[in-house]
Enzyme design. Structure first.
Site, PDB file in Angstrom:
ATOM      1  N   SER A 283       0.478  80.188  23.685  1.00  0.00           N
ATOM      2  CA  SER A 283       1.038  81.067  22.644  1.00  0.00           C
ATOM      3  C   SER A 283      -0.050  82.036  22.217  1.00  0.00           C
ATOM      4  CB  SER A 283       1.486  80.249  21.431  1.00  0.00           C
ATOM      5  OG  SER A 283       0.379  79.901  20.626  1.00  0.00           O
ATOM      6  N   ASP A 284       0.302  83.179  21.663  1.00  0.00           N
ATOM      7  CA  ASP A 284      -0.723  84.021  21.051  1.00  0.00           C
ATOM      8  C   ASP A 284      -1.025  83.443  19.663  1.00  0.00           C
ATOM      9  OD1 ASP A 284      -2.606  85.955  20.536  1.00  0.00           O
ATOM     10  OD2 ASP A 284      -1.348  87.644  21.101  1.00  0.00           O
ATOM     11  N   HIS A 285      -2.089  83.967  19.090  1.00  0.00           N
ATOM     12  CA  HIS A 285      -2.649  83.463  17.843  1.00  0.00           C
ATOM     13  C   HIS A 285      -1.591  83.324  16.733  1.00  0.00           C
ATOM     14  CE1 HIS A 285      -5.706  83.308  14.652  1.00  0.00           C
ATOM     15  NE2 HIS A 285      -6.547  83.009  15.626  1.00  0.00           N
TER      16      HIS A 285
END
Ligand code: BGC
Length: 765
Positions: A283-285
């Site tokens: 996942s992104d941040h």
């Protein structure tokens, strides 16, 4: 110990007591090894593998060590030396129950300690070999710092330069970006599997379509037709994955109404089933929590459920997997097989990174630490300088103002002329600002005592205090944008005094690096007013005016085009930037870069990408514009087109020759041209092949890049450049989403930019 942990432990003891506290078996068959390991993991340990934790303020070190030793962390990012990473790996590989190694990731985007030009600049080189060398060195240096994975390459097509992350990508064209995606992945991974001590795993990002955020406003929604998606935006991700990238970072944006992070079509149907991706998704941040903000999850529990069900394996900087998955499993809302699938991918990635064979593969033994990885930096300076000079684009050169003579007096003026930090550009990994060579230093070194170099700052990057405050957000201890306290008038007066003594003025202007970054979308692409004021004053001196641009996206340069004698687009050139720019300014290197993205005349004309769909009422230059598709207040089309760039020499192309005018399916036609260096200097240029489908069942782009060759020619030399065109080059997605070539005529256009081309036609029978 919680109930689930206890349950897991009991299962473990019952099933495989002999392995309970032994090192994992030495690698044999990957799948068998992972299956065996997973059979011995508690649920708590499994969920731990899905957590990717940022090393920083969020979690103090003692707590991280404890969590790792408890098997509750799968990998970390943002710690970047062997000294930092060794204790963390020791906690995992020596002290945790199952001794599963953790991995270390980082945003190594355009260099690690040695910083290469930003990605957009590297794309301007159209030089796959140079890009490959930069990527390989990035891998060598980051692996020497104990890193196992990079969150790169970023291959989002960007056609809206208002988007600050345009700087991180490779431009607007699917073919060029795909070629680079492939090269970068191979360079990082050093082969199909990144299991060597000098290789790191690539994770292609941001999947998918992040570059198409509406209005170029970061994090905004994306809405796109399936044809455009498949034809233009998806190919670079696919190219990176086909090249063997072990990871995919899931984008922050939504796609046609569903966030990428919870998008089962994107992560399962497309990525896993259609493309057959076998690696790990990340996942992104904070993206899992953001599912609540998107309005698709009522609470954190639902967010975690959506993400794991969609197929997000690793949760970056997000506590929701850890806090919510146990309850979700217990209630039966999430099946243990869904967690197992994710764990299998994470362990598979660790296997592929070589960490089960040796958890300290890249960290080395403690006694190795004397070999300061920073020393590597010096070894790679020559390559950094070479890649940087190949990445610059000469936009204007009236009356052969460039190259400059190394004599007389040169005035170097501008807020970016002596700024170390801005040479680095965005996402500069472990690059140290103080190690960069500024333009002032580079020019001084090139000139020695042959000529006088005078310097004045002339202006601040901007006088707008709100913008300065924005750019320094999070960096108050060490602000990136440091204002000169003098008044704008005083700075310009000093600059004019310097300019008056000189034979030529070199003005280093553009954006501070933070202006072309994540979360740095702009409504105007003009140079900030403080710098325009400075340029107007310099122009009024009547001295030859050379602009050296430093920026991370196309700018609107109408005034500059009309008034500067020469314009060199340098982007952000990295550690060796100042030397490389000096090489070009003084003609020790003949510029050969070509734009990987169109430069608009004004923000109102965006998007101006060259390969736009054909329309019923096209505007034609030189014809009355009424009732055609255009803006009536100014000329239309880009100021500088895709593929454009000048040289200090001249090149001429012969008409296009085709080996056949009719071709059968499965056959091929060869297109060739002779390119001649008709000037008096050696140089290089990029011969570009475009195709236009004359009539098809779907609207096709006005033209599409299908191949290119970078050619070096001595003064007076000529070469024949040949391209094979086969059926695959003619294919597109039709209304039924079938990828097919249709019979009919195709125009073959070859040129040294996307607008000025020679054309011939053949027919697919
Ligand atoms: C960015 C990613 C990056 C991640 C980790 C996010 O904000 O969107 O591109 O890899 O941070 O630094």
């Amino acid at each position: 110990m919680n109930r689930l942990h206890l349950l897991g432990l009991v299962t473990t003891l019952l099933m495989a007591p002999a392995f309970a506290d032994t090192q994992p078996k030495p690698p044999q068959d990957k799948q068998a090894f992972i299956a065996d390991l997973m059979s011995r993991m508690t649920l708590d340990e499994k969920i731990g593998q899905l957590r990717l934790i940022s090393i920083g303020k969020e979690m103090p070190k003692p707590q991280i060590l404890k969590e790792i030793a408890a098997g509750r962390i799968g990998g970390t990012f943002n710690s970047v030396t062997r000294q930092e990473n060794r204790p963390l790996q020791e906690a995992a590989a020596n002290n945790s129950r199952l001794k599963i190694p953790i991995f270390f990731a980082y945003d190594v985007v355009h260099g690690h300690r040695t910083i290469f030009p930003i990605s957009l600049a590297q794309a301007s080189s159209w030089d796959m070999e140079a890009i490959e060398r930069g990527g390989r060195i990035s891998a060598i240096e980051s692996a020497a710092d104990g890193l196992d994975m990079t969150f790169a390459p970023m291959v989002d097509i960007s056609r809206d330069p208002r988007w600050g992350r345009t700087s991180e990508g490779f431009g607007e064209d699917p073919y060029l970006v795909s070629r680079i995606a492939e090269v970068m992945v191979k360079a990082y991974q050093g082969g199909a599997t990144p299991n060597q001590a000098d290789s790191i795993m690539a994770s292609v990002k941001h999947f998918a379509l992040y570059g198409a955020v509406e209005g170029g406003r970061d994090y905004n929604a994306v809405d796109m037709s399936p044809m455009r998606m498949y034809q233009d935006y998806l190919p670079p991700y696919k190219a990176g994955l086909d090249a063997g990238a072990g990871g995919v970072m899931v984008a922050l944006n939504s796609i046609n109404g569903t966030p990428a992070t919870s998008n089962t079509w994107l992560l399962q149907d497309l990525l896993r089933k259609e493309w057959g991706f076998k690696g790990v998704t990340i996942s992104d941040h904070g993206a899992i929590s953001e599912l609540m903000r998107h309005g698709v999850a009522r609470d954190g529990r639902e967010a975690a459920k959506l993400a794991i069900k969609a197929g997000v394996d690793l949760s970056m900087h997000d506590e929701l997997y850890a806090s919510e998955l146990p309850g979700l499993i217990e209630s039966g809302e999430v099946d243990i097989r869904e967690v197992d699938n994710a764990v299998r991918e994470v362990l598979g990635a660790k296997w592929d990174m070589g960490l089960f064979a040796d958890p300290f593969l890249r960290i080395g033994k403690a006694q190795d630490d004397s070999a300061d990885p920073g020393v590597e930096n010096l070894q790679h300076r020559d390559v950094a300088r070479d890649v940087a000079r190949k990445s610059m684009v000469l936009l204007e050169n009236r009356r052969n103002t460039l190259p400059l003579e190394k004599q007389g007096t040169i005035a170097l003026i501008g807020p970016l002329a002596d700024s170390h930090i801005d040479m680095l550009g965005s996402w500069s990994a472990s690059g140290a600002a103080k190690q960069t060579v500024t333009l002032r230093q580079g020019m001084q070194a090139a000139l020695g005592d042959q000529a006088r170099l005078l310097y004045a700052r002339g202006a601040n990057v901007t006088n707008d205090s709100h913008i300065v405050e924005y750019l320094n957000f999070l960096n108050w201890d060490d602000p990136e944008v440091v204002q000169d306290p003098r008044t704008p008038e005083a700075m310009i007066a000093e600059a004019l005094k310097v300019a008056q003594q000189a034979d030529v003025i070199v003005a280093a202007v553009g954006e501070s690096r933070g202006m072309s970054h994540e979360s740095s979308s702009r409504t105007s692409l003009d140079l900030p007013e403080s710098q325009r004021e400075l340029l107007r004053a310099l122009k009024a001196t009547g001295k030859p005016l050379v602009l050296v641009l430093m920026n991370g996206r196309p700018l609107t340069l109408k005034w500059e085009q009309a008034n500067a004698d020469a314009i060199l687009e340098t982007w952000y050139t990295g550690t060796e930037g100042g030397n490389a720019i000096a090489d070009v300014l003084f003609g020790d290197y003949n510029p050969s870069g070509k734009l990987p993205i169109s430069f608009p005349r004004s923000v109102g004309q965006i998007p101006t990408y060259y390969n736009h769909p054909r329309i019923g009422r096209p505007y034609q230059v030189g014809k009355p514009g009424n009732y055609t598709s255009q803006y009536f207040e100014e000329p239309n089309g880009p100021l500088y087109p895709f593929g454009y760039g000048l040289s200090y020499t001249d090149f001429e192309l012969s008409p296009v020759r085709l080996s056949a005018t009719k071709v059968r399916r499965g056959g091929k036609v060869e297109a060739s041209v002779t390119v001649k260096n008709t000037g008096s200097r050696d140089g290089a240029t990029v011969v570009q092949l475009y195709l236009q489908d004359v009539a098809a069942s779907m609207i096709r782009p006005i033209k599409e890049l299908k191949n290119f060759q970078k050619v070096s020619l001595k003064a007076g030399e000529e070469k024949v450049v040949r391209f094979d065109i086969n059926e695959d080059d003619l294919k597109f997605y039709n209304l039924q989403m079938q990828y097919r070539a249709e019979p009919g005529e195709f125009n073959v256009q070859i040129g040294l930019d996307s607008q000025n081309v020679q054309q011939e036609t053949f027919e697919l029978e």
